[in-house]
Motif scaffolding. Structure first.
Motif, mmCIF file in Angstrom:
data_model
loop_
_atom_site.group_PDB
_atom_site.id
_atom_site.type_symbol
_atom_site.label_atom_id
_atom_site.label_comp_id
_atom_site.label_asym_id
_atom_site.label_seq_id
_atom_site.Cartn_x
_atom_site.Cartn_y
_atom_site.Cartn_z
ATOM 1 N N LEU A 268 0.750 -1.180 -0.065
ATOM 2 C CA LEU A 268 0.082 0.032 0.065
ATOM 3 C C LEU A 268 0.891 1.117 -0.033
ATOM 4 O O LEU A 268 0.720 2.138 -0.549
ATOM 5 N N ALA A 269 1.893 1.266 0.861
ATOM 6 C CA ALA A 269 2.761 2.528 0.965
ATOM 7 C C ALA A 269 3.710 2.548 -0.414
ATOM 8 O O ALA A 269 3.715 3.748 -1.006
ATOM 9 N N ARG A 270 3.832 1.516 -1.007
ATOM 10 C CA ARG A 270 4.792 1.573 -2.501
ATOM 11 C C ARG A 270 3.883 2.167 -3.561
ATOM 12 O O ARG A 270 4.381 2.951 -4.260
ATOM 13 N N TRP A 271 2.844 1.727 -3.614
ATOM 14 C CA TRP A 271 2.024 2.034 -4.709
ATOM 15 C C TRP A 271 0.878 3.279 -4.650
ATOM 16 O O TRP A 271 0.422 3.809 -5.845
ATOM 17 N N THR A 272 0.474 3.603 -3.207
ATOM 18 C CA THR A 272 -0.436 4.611 -3.226
ATOM 19 C C THR A 272 0.217 5.784 -2.405
ATOM 20 O O THR A 272 -0.427 6.777 -2.332
ATOM 21 N N GLY A 273 1.297 5.465 -1.723
ATOM 22 C CA GLY A 273 1.907 6.519 -0.959
ATOM 23 C C GLY A 273 1.475 6.886 0.619
ATOM 24 O O GLY A 273 1.935 7.764 1.074
ATOM 25 N N ILE A 274 0.646 5.877 0.849
ATOM 26 C CA ILE A 274 0.035 6.018 2.215
ATOM 27 C C ILE A 274 1.260 5.375 3.192
ATOM 28 O O ILE A 274 1.540 4.145 3.101
ATOM 29 N N GLY A 275 1.479 6.100 4.221
ATOM 30 C CA GLY A 275 2.544 5.730 5.048
ATOM 31 C C GLY A 275 1.777 5.104 6.232
ATOM 32 O O GLY A 275 0.408 4.972 6.297
ATOM 33 N N SER A 276 2.573 4.303 7.237
ATOM 34 C CA SER A 276 2.126 3.769 8.252
ATOM 35 C C SER A 276 2.846 4.307 9.421
ATOM 36 O O SER A 276 3.787 5.090 9.719
ATOM 37 N N SER A 277 1.989 3.830 10.490
ATOM 38 C CA SER A 277 2.496 4.516 11.993
ATOM 39 C C SER A 277 2.226 3.172 13.051
ATOM 40 O O SER A 277 1.310 2.510 12.816
ATOM 41 N N CYS A 278 2.998 3.293 14.172
ATOM 42 C CA CYS A 278 2.774 2.254 15.168
ATOM 43 C C CYS A 278 1.805 2.762 16.037
ATOM 44 O O CYS A 278 1.410 1.717 16.830
ATOM 45 N N GLY A 279 1.147 3.881 15.994
ATOM 46 C CA GLY A 279 0.381 4.284 16.672
ATOM 47 C C GLY A 279 0.493 5.467 17.596
ATOM 48 O O GLY A 279 1.267 6.464 17.221
ATOM 49 N N GLY A 280 -0.136 5.815 18.819
ATOM 50 C CA GLY A 280 -0.046 7.199 19.339
ATOM 51 C C GLY A 280 -0.937 7.134 20.401
ATOM 52 O O GLY A 280 -1.905 6.506 20.707
ATOM 53 N N PRO A 281 -1.465 8.531 20.917
ATOM 54 C CA PRO A 281 -2.587 8.732 21.683
ATOM 55 C C PRO A 281 -3.842 8.796 21.223
ATOM 56 O O PRO A 281 -3.992 9.278 19.909
ATOM 57 N N LEU A 282 -4.984 8.291 21.628
ATOM 58 C CA LEU A 282 -6.029 8.525 21.291
ATOM 59 C C LEU A 282 -6.788 9.831 21.015
ATOM 60 O O LEU A 282 -6.748 10.435 22.104
ATOM 61 N N GLU A 283 -7.291 10.353 19.996
ATOM 62 C CA GLU A 283 -7.757 11.613 19.721
ATOM 63 C C GLU A 283 -9.300 11.474 19.863
ATOM 64 O O GLU A 283 -9.910 12.371 20.406
ATOM 65 N N ALA A 284 -9.949 10.366 18.983
ATOM 66 C CA ALA A 284 -11.329 10.449 19.002
ATOM 67 C C ALA A 284 -11.607 8.809 18.277
ATOM 68 O O ALA A 284 -10.699 8.235 17.705
ATOM 69 N N VAL A 285 -13.049 8.732 18.665
ATOM 70 C CA VAL A 285 -13.548 7.416 18.133
ATOM 71 C C VAL A 285 -14.557 7.743 17.381
ATOM 72 O O VAL A 285 -15.403 8.411 17.400
ATOM 73 N N LEU A 286 -14.144 7.270 15.762
ATOM 74 C CA LEU A 286 -15.324 7.532 15.025
ATOM 75 C C LEU A 286 -16.133 6.421 14.750
ATOM 76 O O LEU A 286 -15.450 5.022 14.791
ATOM 77 N N LEU A 287 -17.550 6.272 14.299
ATOM 78 C CA LEU A 287 -18.424 5.312 14.277
ATOM 79 C C LEU A 287 -18.899 5.622 12.857
ATOM 80 O O LEU A 287 -19.960 6.307 12.573
ATOM 81 N N PRO A 288 -18.124 4.762 11.665
ATOM 82 C CA PRO A 288 -18.662 4.865 10.484
ATOM 83 C C PRO A 288 -19.950 3.941 10.123
ATOM 84 O O PRO A 288 -20.273 2.876 10.695
ATOM 85 N N GLY A 289 -20.644 4.455 8.954
ATOM 86 C CA GLY A 289 -21.780 3.658 8.725
ATOM 87 C C GLY A 289 -22.523 4.441 7.628
ATOM 88 O O GLY A 289 -22.903 5.512 7.729
ATOM 89 N N PRO A 290 -22.962 3.686 6.441
ATOM 90 C CA PRO A 290 -23.617 4.419 5.397
ATOM 91 C C PRO A 290 -24.951 4.834 5.646
ATOM 92 O O PRO A 290 -25.568 5.610 4.889
ATOM 93 N N GLU A 291 -25.738 4.101 6.818
ATOM 94 C CA GLU A 291 -27.406 4.402 6.888
ATOM 95 C C GLU A 291 -27.492 5.391 7.989
ATOM 96 O O GLU A 291 -28.394 5.887 8.426
#
Length: 370
Positions: A268-291
């Motif tokens: 994913l990083a090689r072909w889309t440029g999206i980097g990765s991270s090991c983590g960090g402090p939680l800022e917010a929880v997102l609850l996704p859903g199409p409905e």
């Protein structure tokens, strides 16, 4: 990092077979080091086979560490030794373990060690586990290194659990602010697509997909990712304009699951440029859903928040890895009843309607996060 370990067994044939398969060197697993350092350590024990080397690097966040030290997975040069172990197991009362919900391995006790086979027939790999050490040996082939990374990931997961982390069915992204947003939701809610959108349009770095671990502490809530493959359906590929990426060299171009393309974090990083991270402090929880009705902050005490967190909290038992079959000693007391209230009390929650254009949604989320 290698050391000689004397094998203790009353069965000379098994002793000889183990010696043939594993030799005298043992690879330490680093069970006493911090779990988040285990992937970096593992990257130093890669094979020199180009394809399996690519797999190990890509699943361990695309690390380009130099190839040195011992191999992660030994080569089985004596297939006959495998048949000896299978025959020895057949002469003893059957003992099995379940590393995952869909797999079963035969167990053969050998002194202080346990030997695990992936099949009752002639196995393609065998795991040797003893106090503070783990060795994996496999027959030559493209899957050889994959076995080692698979078990190393589980060791990392068990170590984090033992250190008080809880696992959620969630994707996670480290935002440019340094904080991590946790995307929690049922399958099909749009977690992966939204996580990728936050990286593409919001400048984030991918922490994890599907499995994210969290631990409350005095300073807030710590988030650590578990490296895993990214599964993309055709709609997501077209949405981000990644059609040309599909034909690029990768670990297994035909690999897919449930009609989704499966790619590793490094790919994913090689072909889309999206980097990765090991983590960090939680800022917010997102609850996704199409409905969902819309995108905006929601009280943590809301029923939708509580039920979504409860359904997707995989502690104390993860349905993917239900059994501590390596005996790491995962004694964590974290559970839904303990970690969910801490999350509700210690962070902010946002519903995210995923039915619209992802770039627009990311701009809205950015404005709310401030």
């Amino acid at each position: 990092m290698t050391r000689r370990v004397a094998a203790v067994s009353a069965t000379p044939a098994v002793d000889a077979a183990v010696e043939d398969i594993f030799g005298t060197a043992e690879l330490g697993t680093g069970l006493t080091v911090a779990g988040v350092a285990l992937a970096d350590r593992a990257a130093r024990y890669l094979t020199d086979e180009p394809n399996t080397l690519r797999y190990a690097r890509d699943v361990l966040r695309g690390t380009d560490a130099p190839v040195s030290g011992d191999e992660l997975v030994d080569v089985v040069t004596s297939p006959e030794a495998l048949t000896v172990l299978v025959a020895a197991a057949a002469d003893r009362p059957p003992e099995y373990c379940r590393p995952t919900r869909s797999s079963r391995m035969r167990v053969l006790r050998h002194g202080e060690d346990r030997l695990y086979f992936d099949t009752d027939a002639v196995p393609d790999h065998v795991v040797r586990h003893g106090p503070g050490r783990l060795t994996v040996a496999a027959i030559p082939g493209p899957d050889r290194c994959r076995f080692g990374v698979r078990y190393l990931r589980e060791l990392w997961y068990r170590q984090l659990r033992a250190e008080g982390f809880s696992c959620f069915h969630a994707s996670s992204v480290r935002m440019p602010s340094g904080g991590v947003v946790l995307l929690v939701g049922d399958s099909g809610a749009g977690k992966t697509t939204l996580a990728l959108a936050l990286c593409v349009y919001g400048g984030g770095e991918l922490v994890a997909n599907e499995r994210t671990l969290v631990r409350p502490n005095d300073d807030g809530i710590e988030v650590v990712g578990l490296p895993s493959a990214i599964r993309l359906d055709d709609r997501t590929v077209r949405m981000f304009g990644w059609q040309n990426w599909i034909g690029q060299p990768c670990w297994n171009p035909e690999r897919n699951r449930k009609a989704k393309l499966e790619r590793l974090p490094g790919e994913l990083a090689r072909w889309t440029g999206i980097g990765s991270s090991c983590g960090g402090p939680l800022e917010a929880v997102l609850l996704p859903g199409p409905e969902l009705a819309g995108t905006g902050w929601i009280e943590g005490t809301a029923e939708h928040v509580r039920e979504t967190l409860r359904r997707n909290c995989y502690s104390p038992v993860d349905p993917l890895w239900p059994e501590d079959w390596l005996g790491i000693g995962d004694t964590s007391t974290a559970s839904t009843t303990t970690v969910v209230p801490r999350l509700i009390a210690g962070t902010r929650f946002m519903t995210c309607r995923t039915a619209g254009p992802p770039s627009t949604l990311v701009r809205h989320i950015d404005s709310l996060l401030g």
